[in-house]
Design an enzyme around this catalytic site. Structure first.
Site, PDB file in Angstrom:
ATOM      1  N   TYR A 118      -8.427 -34.716 -29.772  1.00 29.19           N
ATOM      2  CA  TYR A 118      -8.978 -33.761 -29.975  1.00 29.19           C
ATOM      3  C   TYR A 118      -9.330 -33.790 -31.699  1.00 29.19           C
ATOM      4  CZ  TYR A 118      -8.077 -29.522 -31.097  1.00 29.19           C
ATOM      5  OH  TYR A 118      -8.121 -27.676 -31.780  1.00 29.19           O
TER       6      TYR A 118
ATOM      7  N   ARG B 102     -15.897  -3.338   3.401  1.00 30.57           N
ATOM      8  CA  ARG B 102     -16.097  -4.764   4.511  1.00 30.57           C
ATOM      9  C   ARG B 102     -15.674  -6.029   3.341  1.00 30.57           C
ATOM     10  NH1 ARG B 102     -20.189  -5.403   8.482  1.00 30.57           N
ATOM     11  NH2 ARG B 102     -21.378  -3.333   7.204  1.00 30.57           N
TER      12      ARG B 102
ATOM     13  N   TYR C 244      -3.283 -27.092 -36.692  1.00 28.47           N
ATOM     14  CA  TYR C 244      -2.911 -25.825 -36.824  1.00 28.47           C
ATOM     15  C   TYR C 244      -1.619 -25.505 -37.028  1.00 28.47           C
ATOM     16  CZ  TYR C 244      -1.113 -21.715 -33.599  1.00 28.47           C
ATOM     17  OH  TYR C 244      -0.501 -20.364 -33.084  1.00 28.47           O
TER      18      TYR C 244
ATOM     19  N   ASN D 215     -16.355 -43.195 -37.301  1.00 26.13           N
ATOM     20  CA  ASN D 215     -15.662 -43.796 -35.782  1.00 26.13           C
ATOM     21  C   ASN D 215     -14.374 -42.987 -35.669  1.00 26.13           C
ATOM     22  OD1 ASN D 215     -14.782 -45.120 -33.990  1.00 26.13           O
ATOM     23  ND2 ASN D 215     -16.656 -46.841 -34.328  1.00 26.13           N
TER      24      ASN D 215
END
Ligand code: UD1
Ligand code: CA
Length: 454
Positions: free
Chosen positions: A363, A15, A384, A374
């Site tokens: 990012y 079930r 990358y 800062n």
């Protein structure tokens, strides 16, 4: 007296409508069976034997390190048959406790009561529920003693009105159990060998059968369907929420928190609605977590705030930090004290030193930031190159202008200023302003384009 535990877990769970074996379905982020094995462990059982069948490989490999013994019940001929398969692996003396792999929320204290109450006889765990459909009913005699357990499908209409049900969990004297099991047959509505028939045999032998009735039905509720699993999940989460409240944690709504693992909270922690905690999460004193946050394997230092809709994973956050709203910390992020990570900032495998700030739209990946750095809005570490990842180092007291692009590997030396919009692909000297962008020009002779008439 030695105690052996048998866990019945061979059933398919049709079930559930799922290819996943039933006992592997998660409750609070862990397989059902894991909860049951926790209980067995807490009882310091001599042997724990798991009777498994459906999805045998998957079940065994999910619990390869559990320190239990496995018995394969190739054909599920009933709960009595299942117990019989396990007997040869047990000590043969002492007591046997039978647990179900799909009854995950039973409290250890009540299992101890059950074992105690069995003595050298039998004890069955029962509860009273409003809708007893599907369960075996506890039939008592005129003086209130348990006389037998009758399965729903074998029950008379009269017996079907009984609201005290068999939870399925039982403790029995081991020697007597093996004698009775040898005698049970399968002449019943389901053509199964019912474990519950041992009750009738015990009564016949004049062996006392005690019922341990538990007041909280969720504790003995079994999982047969996704509906029941969802209901138990809520019961489990409420239990955990109440433990947090009792420990002094403020929860905006105990019905809207999900802990799928362990959540350790120091004093004065406050958690807003709809937060999910996974793995091991540790919140220091006075930490506030805003609404709709997900924290997985995260440590947050004292007096830090995690604002709404933040998603934090495998990361460490120091003291007095501010994270979010809408922040994302991916694995390997480490924030020292007083760090601010603002909205739509993603950090991955990076360390940020004390009092450094990245407040908007950035990012920061594979980077090392010193203290008091800062990071302006829109700054990106280009980590990358299409083949390999490279590191960005930003030393103490740097100011990175908005929309800077830092092409790794690159080092921004102490006290550097980076002009807004710069693309930096060479190391910068300390304490100087570095600007790397086309000079602004205006062309006096320029004319706006015109549309040709057709
Ligand atoms: C059983 C009890 C019933 C009780 C109910 C509580 C019997 C005969 N009936 O009914 O009185 O109210 O549990 O939930 O015991 N299993 C095996 N091998 C088998 C059969 C079952 O390992 O051959 C396992 C299942 O995986 C499950 C447990 O035993 O974990 C119970 O089996 P299930 O078929 O759900 O029992 P019920 O018919 O619900
Ligand atoms: Ca059954």
């Amino acid at each position: 007296m030695p105690l052996d535990v048998i866990v019945l877990a061979a059933g398919q769970g049709k079930r559930m409508r799922s290819a996943l074996p039933k006992v592997l379905h998660p409750l609070g982020g862990r397989p059902l069976l894991a909860h049951v094995l926790d209980a067995a462990r807490a009882l310091h059982a001599r042997n724990t034997v798991v009777v498994h069948g459906h999805g045998a490989e998957a079940v065994r490999s999910a619990f390869a390190d559990a320190g239990v013994q496995w018995v394969l019940q190739a054909e599920q001929l009933g709960t009595g048959h299942a117990v019989q398969q396990a007997l040869p692996l047990l000590g043969g003396d002492g007591q046997v406790l039978i647990l179900y792999g799909d009854v995950p929320l039973v409290r250890v204290a009540n299992l101890e009561r059950l074992v105690q109450s069995a003595g050298d006889g039998v004890a069955v765990m029962t509860t009273e529920i409003d809708d007893p459909r599907g369960y075996g009913r506890i039939v008592r005699n005129g003086s209130g003693r348990v006389e037998r357990i009758v399965e729903e499908k074998d029950a008379t209409p009269q017996q079907q009105t009984i609201r005290e049900i068999n939870a399925g969990l039982m403790a029995l004297d081991a020697r007597r159990l093996s004698g009775w099991l040898a005698k049970i047959g399968n002449r019943n509505a389901q053509k199964e060998y019912y474990l519950t028939d041992v009750v009738t045999l015990a009564v016949k032998d004049g062996v006392p059968v005690n019922a341990v009735k538990v007041p909280d039905a969720s504790e003995v509720a079994g999982v047969n369907s996704k509906r029941e699993l969802a209901a138990l999940e809520r019961a489990f989460q409420l239990r955990q929420a109440e433990q947090l409240l009792d420990a002094g944690v403020s929860l905006a709504d105990p019905a809207r928190i999900d802990v799928r693992g362990t959540l350790e909270c120091a004093a004065e922690v406050a958690i807003d609605v709809n937060c999910i905690f996974e793995g091991r999460v540790v919140l220091g004193e006075r930490v506030h977590v805003g609404p709709n946050c997900v924290l997985r394997n995260v440590t947050v230092g004292a007096d830090s705030e995690v604002h709404a809709f933040s998603h934090l994973e495998d990361s460490e956050i120091g003291r007095r930090c501010r994270v979010g709203p809408y922040a994302r910390l991916r694995p390997g992020s480490s924030l020292a004290d007083e760090v601010h990570i603002g909205n739509f900032v993603e950090v991955k495998a990076s360390r940020l030193g004390t009092a450094s700030k990245a407040n908007h739209l950035s990012y920061i990946g594979d980077a090392e930031l010193g203290e008091r750095v800062n990071v302006g809005a829109g700054t990106i570490t280009c980590n990358y190159d299409g083949a390999a990842k490279h590191r960005t180092v930003i030393e103490d007291d740097c100011f990175i202008g908005s929309d800077a692009t830092l092409v790794a590997p690159v080092r921004i030396a102490r006290g550097s200023y980076i002009g807004a919009g710069s693309t930096i692909n060479k190391d910068t000297p300390a304490g100087q302003l570095t600007v790397a962008r086309a000079r602004q020009v205006s062309i006096a002779s320029w004319k706006p384009p015109t549309k040709k008439k057709t």
